[in-house]
Design an enzyme around this catalytic site. Structure first.
Site: not given
Ligand code: ADP
Ligand code: MG
Length: 467
Positions: A121, A226
């Site tokens: 990532k 989130d």
């Protein structure tokens, strides 16, 4: 933006030296003056400007001459620095296809030498929020070098630290493998984001598991912030894995209740819409006697027995401090989104770039190693170390153009007296050089002159395989 790792093969040791010099300069300068890059890189035979030209050609740097002649790293340049370090460490040897584009990250498959596939990532925190960062003028007043580099690095550091800590506490998260700069390498989850799942064998069980995770996180003193169908992965056996942690906060955060309720609400809403689950309103509150035992109640933040201090104790051990947490929270909270809507003229330096297509599966970096290149084992070569000292000297020199954030300083040699001694010597020499003008600083014009004189390409060709 295409992450064409093939370019890596054509970059020389000098290319990386100059690229690293720009990175170091960016601790103090949004745009690093060309002279400073030259001074930090101090290539043995000069030629920084030719190298800069090459890096510019490959879009690893951005040239800016609006205020003065200078350069800054692009995402791609920063990506290459991180990828090179991780390849050198032996974390992976090849980069494959892109498997995810988050709003503030790009995710790729990478392969280890033995063929194991991992996920990499690359954080792009500045991509959407840099503008908001720039609008925090009060805060920025004291931190001229607050930029996307720093924020993305912080996001990666946080993600890595949380992933590790959560895994150690038995949470279903990817296995944190390694991290460098804005990059996190983790195990590849064999599954799909919940948002792509149309049908479940046991929606109730999955739902309960997921709500249970929000509660268990809070019991450990954390809120995901989130927690939704995009950040929950599910495999064919309906096993749940949660991902994406840079925005997590402590239950002691002043908006904790709101964040917690929002996470819970997202899950309830999604399961009710997608899988037609129905819920008893207000169920789950301890003062509610009408809870239907067949249904999962909406957990109440107030009723959860929370253990705070998780962040402080466990995360600081992994290098992620409370101060880092405070810093990053400033830019990931709701107020950032508000700022984004405002019409701030000073928009982000970095345009929002999205990868339009996929690149070749497994552009193999292993070639680099097989060709017998002396790949550095550690992150910092001797030459890098010398450059770092030059940067420190520059901060102390008469031409200091900005403040250095503490977190940007190099501290890795603190416990090595021999090295420190040697570095101090270099530092003194560098200060002398800055003050006494050891070098003739090259102007932008001489960049052109020099570029025309030597056969740059043949030199680069000769250096192939040398980094
Ligand atoms: P962002 O912070 O930008 O939202 P995420 O961490 O949520 O980034 O990742 C974006 C997407 O990439 C995910 O929705 C998922 O599809 C994919 N992804 C991320 N991490 C992994 C992983 N470890 N294994 C497989 N896919 C992943
Ligand atoms: Mg996400």
């Amino acid at each position: 933006m295409k992450l064409d790792v093939d370019v890596l093969r054509y970059l020389s040791k000098d290319d990386f030296r100059v690229l690293t010099a720009v990175e170091m300069g960016m601790r103090n300068h949004e745009i690093v003056p060309s002279e400073l890059i030259d001074r930090i890189a101090s290539l043995k035979h000069g030629g920084t400007y030719k190298v800069l030209k090459n890096l510019l050609k490959h879009k690893l740097l951005h040239h800016d001459s609006s205020k003065y002649d200078g350069f800054r790293l692009t995402y791609l340049g920063y990506d290459f620095l991180a990828i090179k370090t991780l390849v050198n460490r032996g974390v992976f040897t090849a980069v494959g296809r892109q498997i995810g584009v988050g709003k503030e990250s790009d995710i790729f498959e990478v392969a280890k030498e033995d063929g194991t596939i991992l996920a990499m990532k690359l954080h792009r925190l500045g991509r959407v929020s840099f503008r908001a960062v720039k609008s925090k003028r009060d805060y920025l007043k004291h931190r001229s070098s607050y930029n996307w580099l720093y924020l993305s690095r912080l996001a990666a550091l946080k993600e890595f630290a949380f992933m590790k800590a959560l895994e150690e506490h038995g949470f279903p998260v990817p296995l944190a493998v390694d991290s460098n700069r804005h990059c996190v390498v983790m195990s590849l989850i064999q599954g799909y984001p919940l948002v792509q799942v149309k049908e479940l064998q046991n929606p109730d069980t999955v739902f309960e598991t997921i709500v249970g995770l929000v509660v268990r996180l809070a019991e450990h003193g954390l809120i995901h912030c989130d927690f939704n169908e995009f950040n929950i992965m599910i495999d064919d056996d309906e096993k749940v894995t949660m991902i994406d942690f840079p925005q997590m906060v402590s239950v002691s955060h002043h908006n904790a209740q709101m964040y917690f309720d929002r996470d819970v609400e997202c899950i309830f809403k999604f399961f009710s819409k997608r899988f037609n689950l129905s819920f008893e309103e207000n169920a789950g509150h301890s003062d509610d006697s009408k809870v239907d035992s067949e249904e999962v109640g909406r957990p109440s933040f107030a009723d959860i027995k929370k253990v705070t201090g998780f962040l402080d104790k466990e995360l600081s051990a992994s290098g992620f401090t409370r101060k880092d947490q405070d810093d990053i929270e400033r830019f990931t909270g709701d107020d950032v989104e508000k700022d984004l809507d405002s019409d701030d003229k000073e928009s982000a330096d970095e345009p929002i770039e999205k990868d339009e297509g996929h690149f070749e599966v497994f552009d193999s970096l292993s070639l680099l190693m097989e060709e017998g290149n002396p790949v550095e084992q550690g992150e910092t070569s001797k030459e890098d170390t010398e450059m770092k000292q030059d940067v420190v000297s520059e901060n102390e020199g008469p031409n200091d153009l900005g403040t250095v954030p503490e977190e940007g300083r190099q501290t890795e040699h603190e416990n090595e007296p021999e090295l420190t001694k040697r570095l101090n010597k270099q530092r003194r020499r560098a200060i002398q050089a800055v003050q006494g003008g050891r070098k003739n600083f090259t102007s932008r014009n001489s960049y052109k002159d020099k570029g025309g004189r030597s056969s740059h390409n043949s030199k680069i060709q000769k250096q192939l395989g040398n980094w």
